[in-house]
Design an enzyme around this catalytic site. Structure first.
Site, PDB file in Angstrom:
ATOM      1  N   GLY A 158      -7.357   3.586   1.575  1.00  0.00           N
ATOM      2  CA  GLY A 158      -8.278   3.843   0.475  1.00  0.00           C
ATOM      3  C   GLY A 158      -7.582   4.286  -0.579  1.00  0.00           C
ATOM      4  N   HIS A 171       0.938  -1.232   0.054  1.00  0.00           N
ATOM      5  CA  HIS A 171       0.093  -0.088   0.089  1.00  0.00           C
ATOM      6  C   HIS A 171       0.996   1.250   0.075  1.00  0.00           C
ATOM      7  CE1 HIS A 171      -3.615   2.356   0.567  1.00  0.00           C
ATOM      8  NE2 HIS A 171      -3.029   2.983   1.561  1.00  0.00           N
ATOM      9  N   LEU A 202      -9.945  -3.957   3.700  1.00  0.00           N
ATOM     10  CA  LEU A 202      -9.096  -3.496   2.766  1.00  0.00           C
ATOM     11  C   LEU A 202      -8.022  -2.630   3.647  1.00  0.00           C
ATOM     12  CD1 LEU A 202      -8.560  -3.379   0.120  1.00  0.00           C
ATOM     13  CD2 LEU A 202      -9.738  -1.090  -0.045  1.00  0.00           C
ATOM     14  N   ASP A 203      -6.721  -2.757   3.577  1.00  0.00           N
ATOM     15  CA  ASP A 203      -5.696  -1.860   4.040  1.00  0.00           C
ATOM     16  C   ASP A 203      -5.518  -2.090   5.721  1.00  0.00           C
ATOM     17  OD1 ASP A 203      -5.473  -0.817   1.697  1.00  0.00           O
ATOM     18  OD2 ASP A 203      -6.605   1.057   1.743  1.00  0.00           O
ATOM     19  N   GLU A 204      -6.315  -3.167   6.090  1.00  0.00           N
ATOM     20  CA  GLU A 204      -6.005  -3.476   7.289  1.00  0.00           C
ATOM     21  C   GLU A 204      -5.303  -4.751   7.981  1.00  0.00           C
ATOM     22  OE1 GLU A 204      -9.448  -2.120   9.851  1.00  0.00           O
ATOM     23  OE2 GLU A 204      -8.859  -0.083   8.750  1.00  0.00           O
TER      24      GLU A 204
END
Lengths: 290, 290, 290, 290
Positions: A207, A198, A233-235
């Site tokens: 995001g 990311h 998502l992204d976690e």
């Protein structure tokens, strides 16, 4: 395409269990008793979670029994001490699939590092939803699998991707700036085996368009984060992060340029740690042995 | 307690205005025409906001007119080109108030740097809602003003603090791990003149207990952020940020320990940039000239 | 192979001269007077050497005279103030020759950055004393010139290399881990136009095998240094340096691996600064405008 | 003045020996057999030197024998495997002497960290060849011993210093910018127990005035190095290093200012590693367990 043949007689044992006394001695004893020579051992206790973690790398060259007998002995200790564990043999290099879209910097970086023998793996497959990077796959002699994705066919295409990963015996999926959200089925089936990069220092700027967000917020550092993909998502559990300094002089395209270097470095370090069996996931965190 | 008497005949002009041609030449011309010698000049254009920024440091030792005449000439150019500007003379060191609660590391750090002549300012005042750090103030010979705060008296105490700041002619308020949210009235009155240190790499981990949050998220870097205080907590213009590496081995108290070093360094750099008149605020961002 | 066509009407003026008053105003005036719009200006005074340096980037789109007239006016000011200067037009991208031997990481890195439009230049030529990297040249469509070197032919081969550089109109030579010492004739002829990457944080570990030296000394950081090549090996003006952390766990081959990343980053930043006309050399030092 | 009372029943075993199989198991077994609970274990093998190193931290709270019996058992294993080892009990905090001259930044930093409980030690003594920092000693309530030094009395004064260190039972001497070369007798007697901070990234800029040397060479990074003092000045085993970026804008006094922050951080990290029994010296190198 195989790189870095570390001692074929080496193996790694990754262990996690509730913390209690005697674990280190028990494992050392069982390995020593079978003639396995401990090369390296690293451990960690999380006092808050009351969990114990260990990574033991050992040499089987002078094993006094055989692998099966050793495996049974380890299984016995594991059951007695309530351990979860993975035993990995170096003579079976992991098979990796790299997912890409149109950005080529992470892909080139991974392939050149592989060629320079930085990664102990086979790059079995490049998967993409676009055709642009097929020529790179060809140049490096790697199979390229195209799965164009649009809202109508996404679920179906992912099912076919999973079939391909399964049939190819893939151990690790690397999302090298792959511009699709990976579906729940794949994330579940390959839990702990999908690394995403990311382009921000998570949890900041989750995001889309993190460089644009960073520009607007006026931060003085931008970052990149490699993590295991999860449903959220992204976690997912973070494996590696790094940052680089920026200033008022940097337009969004400068952040993008500086960020490319970060993305490459951070993803490569995370992939290398995973391939070396240095990463243990627990809860939403990781232990990354040095 | 005055430190670092930079050339008393030096002055700094900080300018911002809509970008247009001829600005650099116009300012250079007016300064040169009055015999002011430009020592340093740095500029920046934000192409997105279409704004121009410049910092000019110059020497008045051989001024052919006088300060008042020069000031009028600058005012004229400024009006013609639609500039906002500040003109600051080095022979009037800024007066600083440091707000603290119980943590002493940032306070000691600022005072020792001041004593080592790193900051061009007077430390006029230490303000606190607790008595613990009064002895530090005494040790450095600085006035200590105690304003105990509880929910019932907060508004009233802040009004008295503002009166004190006003009467002392304070130019800069440094919140050196001050554990109270500064009220809207003070933030408005001293807008752009209150620097806060937040113990995370904003915008990650806003609000309370950022080290605890960082621990729980399992990040591999922790950070600190110095920013101007605004009504929106933790959202003000960022002046400086930095990070340090952490790992699974770091308990929350290790993050706190590592973070103290970051907080000191980041706050000191931000204070120094502000005192040197290197910071221009626009929108929610800063230009920090190097 | 041309990349990053920055505004074709842009130009950069690089100036150095004895420090004196009025320089900034004089240059601003002459540019403004001809209708050149200053986009960016950065300056520096070295108080020890009593030298003044400035970089001015400006736009010629609305020039009220012509380039020749402007050039004459600048030459006049330069003579009056004792300036050395270079005037560079953005519509003439620099022509670059990359020298390599067997290592491919810096070469790939430069070529991929160029393809990603990070560098404002043409890569005109790849020169090597070995054949290994010819395929990379072919892949990127760049002319490959082979000059095998042994003690008996070294002087003659370098003479032929210089002829080639001259005939190709090369502006910058990048020694991208080129494993030959460049001769005095080339270093003199292309003084300030040959960038070398050394794999240590100079002045530590000059000479051969710096990673081996670093390993033996037991340092906790390894570095890389990009500098202009001079007659004194490893002693030229430093443009850029960086380091990465290492530990007792790193064998020499780990240092080599970590070092590759550094070499790529440091060389790329130095090349970019040079191509953007941000570097001024004086004595054995550089000013690198940000 | 005692800080950070880690579990009083904890102990640390530091081991080095020729590499051979069975070491890990043998040590784990002897500890487990006596009821000592291993909390932490880290090891390293240097394949070039064919040496094995281990640090084991364990809890004696539920020891089934007594300390003496355990010590004998360890001694037996050590003899059998040709080990050198040190066994350290946490209930006996190390006694530290800090040597200073006129610079106060490292001294303040160490004392404030100690007060913040970052160091597990007693600061028993501040030794100086000047009187300037006596007030700091008084402020922190630490004994101050003055030994003025000139060429005629240097040998005699050092002999008296050694007597004082001996009589005070000092375990660690920290040279916190002490501006005298420590004599051979002290360096020999306290070998591996004297930490010095050098203000450059060794081996660059050995000897005097490293910031001046760095300025003249035009480096883009300055550094600091903490190392054990040995007879060869600036050549002892390195414990910790770090760097900070600088540029053409930094005058020597800016390097000195930036360097102070580095010196404090690097020295504090080295002292902390030593006090935690994380450092093993071999040849001219160190293993620093994380």
């Amino acid at each position: 395409m195989v790189a870095m043949p570390v001692g074929p007689e080496h193996a790694t044992l990754l262990v996690s269990c509730p913390d209690r006394r005697g674990i280190v001695a028990a494992l050392a004893q069982v390995l020593y008793g079978h003639g396995a020579n401990i090369l390296d051992s690293d451990q960690h206790t999380d006092p808050v979670a009351a969990l114990f973690f260990q990574r033991i790398r050992f040499d089987l060259a002078e094993l006094q029994t055989d692998r099966l007998t050793l495996e049974r002995a380890i299984a016995e200790v594991a059951e007695r001490l309530g351990m979860q564990y993975r035993l990995l043999y170096a003579n079976r290099p992991k098979r990796v699939a790299v997912f890409v879209s149109r950005y080529d910097h992470c892909l080139y970086d991974l392939l050149l590092r592989h060629r320079a023998r930085e990664f102990a793996c086979e790059v079995a497959l490049i998967v993409s939803n676009h055709t642009e990077l097929e020529s790179v796959a060809r140049e490096f002699g790697i199979r390229f699998a195209l799965f164009p994705i649009d809202p109508s066919n996404k679920a179906e295409q992912e099912r076919r991707e999973i079939e391909l990963l399964d049939s190819e015996g893939i151990d690790l999926v690397v999302l090298a700036r792959y511009m699709q959200i990976v579906g729940e089925e794949m994330v579940t089936r390959y839990a702990g085996h999908i690394i995403n990069i990311h382009h921000s220092f998570l949890p900041a700027f989750v995001g889309g368009k993190p460089y644009q967000q960073a520009y607007e917020r006026g931060v003085k550092l931008i970052g990149a984060t490699a993590h295991y993909a999860t449903k959220q998502l992204d976690e997912g559990p973070i494996i590696e992060q790094d940052v680089v300094r920026c200033s008022h002089r940097d337009a969004v395209e400068d952040l993008v340029r500086k960020g490319r270097d970060l993305e490459k470095l951070v993803l490569a370090r995370a992939v290398r740690s995973h391939l070396d069996d240095r990463v243990l996931v627990y809860g939403n965190k990781t232990v990354v042995f040095g």
